[in-house]
Enzyme design. Structure first.
Site, PDB file in Angstrom:
ATOM      1  N   THR A 193       0.870  -1.187   0.000  1.00 53.55           N
ATOM      2  CA  THR A 193       0.000   0.000   0.000  1.00 53.55           C
ATOM      3  C   THR A 193       0.901   1.230   0.000  1.00 53.55           C
ATOM      4  O   THR A 193       1.651   1.450   0.958  1.00 53.55           O
ATOM      5  CB  THR A 193      -0.901   0.021   1.256  1.00 53.55           C
ATOM      6  OG1 THR A 193      -1.661  -1.181   1.294  1.00 53.55           O
ATOM      7  CG2 THR A 193      -1.842   1.214   1.210  1.00 53.55           C
ATOM      8  N   LYS A 212      -7.867   1.357  -3.157  1.00 51.71           N
ATOM      9  CA  LYS A 212      -7.501   0.861  -1.825  1.00 51.71           C
ATOM     10  C   LYS A 212      -7.690   1.939  -0.744  1.00 51.71           C
ATOM     11  O   LYS A 212      -8.294   1.689   0.292  1.00 51.71           O
ATOM     12  CB  LYS A 212      -6.042   0.392  -1.877  1.00 51.71           C
ATOM     13  CG  LYS A 212      -5.341   0.211  -0.566  1.00 51.71           C
ATOM     14  CD  LYS A 212      -5.665  -1.106   0.083  1.00 51.71           C
ATOM     15  CE  LYS A 212      -5.120  -1.148   1.503  1.00 51.71           C
ATOM     16  NZ  LYS A 212      -5.421  -2.362   2.204  1.00 51.71           N
ATOM     17  N   LYS A 238      -1.984   4.553   8.744  1.00 46.80           N
ATOM     18  CA  LYS A 238      -1.166   4.722   7.521  1.00 46.80           C
ATOM     19  C   LYS A 238      -2.087   4.989   6.320  1.00 46.80           C
ATOM     20  O   LYS A 238      -1.869   5.918   5.540  1.00 46.80           O
ATOM     21  CB  LYS A 238      -0.332   3.456   7.275  1.00 46.80           C
ATOM     22  CG  LYS A 238       0.378   3.464   5.933  1.00 46.80           C
ATOM     23  CD  LYS A 238       1.025   2.128   5.574  1.00 46.80           C
ATOM     24  CE  LYS A 238       1.475   2.145   4.125  1.00 46.80           C
ATOM     25  NZ  LYS A 238       2.083   0.901   3.663  1.00 46.80           N
TER      26      LYS A 238
HETATM   27  P1  NAD Z   1       5.645  -6.076   7.524  1.00 56.43           P
HETATM   28  O1  NAD Z   1       6.351  -4.950   8.183  1.00 56.43           O
HETATM   29  O2  NAD Z   1       5.235  -7.252   8.344  1.00 56.43           O
HETATM   30  O3  NAD Z   1       6.532  -6.619   6.294  1.00 56.43           O
HETATM   31  C1  NAD Z   1       7.303  -5.839   5.454  1.00 56.43           C
HETATM   32  C2  NAD Z   1       8.609  -6.581   5.219  1.00 56.43           C
HETATM   33  O4  NAD Z   1       9.389  -5.851   4.264  1.00 56.43           O
HETATM   34  C3  NAD Z   1       9.459  -6.710   6.497  1.00 56.43           C
HETATM   35  O5  NAD Z   1       9.711  -8.088   6.717  1.00 56.43           O
HETATM   36  C4  NAD Z   1      10.738  -5.930   6.154  1.00 56.43           C
HETATM   37  O6  NAD Z   1      11.905  -6.529   6.715  1.00 56.43           O
HETATM   38  C5  NAD Z   1      10.745  -6.013   4.634  1.00 56.43           C
HETATM   39  N1  NAD Z   1      11.534  -4.986   3.971  1.00 56.43           N
HETATM   40  C6  NAD Z   1      11.504  -3.646   4.164  1.00 56.43           C
HETATM   41  N2  NAD Z   1      12.338  -3.036   3.298  1.00 56.43           N
HETATM   42  C7  NAD Z   1      12.918  -4.006   2.554  1.00 56.43           C
HETATM   43  C8  NAD Z   1      13.871  -4.014   1.502  1.00 56.43           C
HETATM   44  N3  NAD Z   1      14.405  -2.890   1.047  1.00 56.43           N
HETATM   45  N4  NAD Z   1      14.224  -5.200   0.977  1.00 56.43           N
HETATM   46  C9  NAD Z   1      13.678  -6.348   1.434  1.00 56.43           C
HETATM   47  N5  NAD Z   1      12.777  -6.416   2.435  1.00 56.43           N
HETATM   48  C10 NAD Z   1      12.403  -5.256   2.983  1.00 56.43           C
HETATM   49  O7  NAD Z   1       4.378  -5.430   6.806  1.00 56.43           O
HETATM   50  P2  NAD Z   1       3.067  -6.183   6.279  1.00 56.43           P
HETATM   51  O8  NAD Z   1       2.041  -6.205   7.354  1.00 56.43           O
HETATM   52  O9  NAD Z   1       3.467  -7.456   5.621  1.00 56.43           O
HETATM   53  O10 NAD Z   1       2.562  -5.124   5.179  1.00 56.43           O
HETATM   54  C11 NAD Z   1       3.187  -5.011   3.905  1.00 56.43           C
HETATM   55  C12 NAD Z   1       2.378  -4.082   3.038  1.00 56.43           C
HETATM   56  O11 NAD Z   1       1.047  -4.576   2.937  1.00 56.43           O
HETATM   57  C13 NAD Z   1       2.262  -2.660   3.597  1.00 56.43           C
HETATM   58  O12 NAD Z   1       2.373  -1.747   2.517  1.00 56.43           O
HETATM   59  C14 NAD Z   1       0.887  -2.641   4.225  1.00 56.43           C
HETATM   60  O13 NAD Z   1       0.336  -1.328   4.262  1.00 56.43           O
HETATM   61  C15 NAD Z   1       0.118  -3.564   3.305  1.00 56.43           C
HETATM   62  N6  NAD Z   1      -1.042  -4.228   3.915  1.00 56.43           N
HETATM   63  C16 NAD Z   1      -0.944  -4.830   5.129  1.00 56.43           C
HETATM   64  C17 NAD Z   1      -2.061  -5.462   5.673  1.00 56.43           C
HETATM   65  C18 NAD Z   1      -1.981  -6.151   7.031  1.00 56.43           C
HETATM   66  O14 NAD Z   1      -3.029  -6.525   7.556  1.00 56.43           O
HETATM   67  N7  NAD Z   1      -0.809  -6.363   7.592  1.00 56.43           N
HETATM   68  C19 NAD Z   1      -3.283  -5.492   4.961  1.00 56.43           C
HETATM   69  C20 NAD Z   1      -3.347  -4.898   3.711  1.00 56.43           C
HETATM   70  C21 NAD Z   1      -2.212  -4.262   3.195  1.00 56.43           C
END
Ligand code: NAD
Length: 296
Positions: A96, A171, A246
């Site tokens: 997102t 979204k 966010k």
């Molecule tokens: P998260 O923080 O659990 O996972 C993100 C991962 O990205 C982490 O493991 C981090 O180490 C990794 N990362 C960051 N920078 C990096 C890089 N340069 N190279 C490699 N890895 C890297 O977050 P999440 O909950 O999995 O959410 C991910 C996305 O999905 C976000 O944009 C969030 O807004 C969206 N989202 C989340 C949810 C939810 O319920 N968690 C629902 C819908 C959308």
């Protein structure tokens, strides 16, 4: 079967990676957190120790990262995907991020000779693990057609929202509606209770009347009526307050850019900001019920 470079194996990316593998794809997986890479290896991915190793020569790149800055770096940085992936590889960002960043990414990708789609998701960690996400896709027809089978391996639906950035637009508009409807639902339960109705009685009436909405019937913020709701589990997420915040910040920024009237969106953002500052950022976003009822 495609060779996919998957970057970002956190709460969401981990389950998505597992489902790409289940669908028979080869996945090269990288995350800055080595434990996340080890977990992906257990699902059958080829874990790598750098993004470059995960991206070299792949047919498809899938990213699930925290912010637009991370996304732009992974695709267009010095050792980004556009320098390493196979010629004509398809780039799919499921994170997102802002509409503006998504449009910028698509335009950079096009200049480098790649097709890119923004494909943010509706559905949380459980939907990512069970392969039941909904994808809202922005990009051209060709990009959508090519992305669809990959997205369907990770979700139940992929809907084409139009040109680049439109997936993100759908979204944030959807999540602004969700934030507002959750607060409105909490206010209604609280008022009904103060007037003498218990939560179950009000639920039975309103879920069959014109107040019916998803926050009430699938995710009821008042403990009791919907057994699977976070309200019956001490408001453990689910979808965390900070995640909702966010999305509401992205919506507020987009509203400012486009001069759109989003007064209730702004109130919802202020409400979640208050909860986050009070230390409830990691609770489920339905915890607003406790804020309204108990003034936490
Ligand atoms: P998260 O923080 O659990 O996972 C993100 C991962 O990205 C982490 O493991 C981090 O180490 C990794 N990362 C960051 N920078 C990096 C890089 N340069 N190279 C490699 N890895 C890297 O977050 P999440 O909950 O999995 O959410 C991910 C996305 O999905 C976000 O944009 C969030 O807004 C969206 N989202 C989340 C949810 C939810 O319920 N968690 C629902 C819908 C959308």
């Amino acid at each position: 079967m495609k060779t996919i470079g998957m970057i970002g194996l956190g709460n969401m990316g981990s389950g998505m990676c597992a489902n790409l593998l289940k669908a028979g794809h080869n996945v090269r997986a990288f995350d800055l957190n080595p434990d996340a890479v080890t977990k992906a290896e257990k699902f059958g991915a080829l874990g790598t120790s750098s993004a470059s190793a995960a991206l070299a020569g792949v047919d498809v790149v899938v990213t699930m990262l925290p912010t637009g800055q991370h996304v732009l770096e992974v695709y267009f940085g010095d050792s980004g995907a556009v320098h390493l992936a196979a010629k004509n590889a398809l780039l799919i960002d499921c994170s997102t991020i802002s509409v503006e960043e998504a449009r910028q990414a698509s335009s950079f990708a096009e200049s480098a000779g790649f097709t890119m789609v923004d494909a943010p998701v509706s559905g949380g960690v459980e939907a990512a693990a069970s392969g039941t996400l909904t994808f809202m896709v922005g990009g051209n027809e060709d990009g959508f057609d090519r992305a669809r089978p990959i997205l369907e391996a990770m979700g139940k639906t992929a809907i084409h929202a139009g040109a680049a950035g439109n997936g993100q637009a759908a979204k944030i508009a959807n999540n602004m509606l969700l934030g507002i409807s959750m607060i409105a639902t909490c206010e209604a339960f609280n008022l009904a209770e103060k007037l003498g109705l218990d939560a179950q009685t009000f639920f039975e009436i309103s879920s069959n009347a014109s107040g019916q909405n998803w926050s009430m019937t699938s995710y009821c913020p008042a403990p009791g009526p919907v057994s699977t709701s976070p309200s019956n589990n001490e408001y453990e997420p689910g979808f965390a307050v900070d995640m909702m915040l966010k999305d509401l910040k992205l919506a507020a920024d987009a509203a400012e850019t486009t001069d759109a009237h989003t007064a209730f969106g702004a109130l919802a953002k202020a409400t979640y900001e208050e909860l986050s500052k009070a230390g409830y950022g990691q609770k489920d976003f339905s915890v607003v019920m406790r804020q309204i009822k108990e003034n936490i």
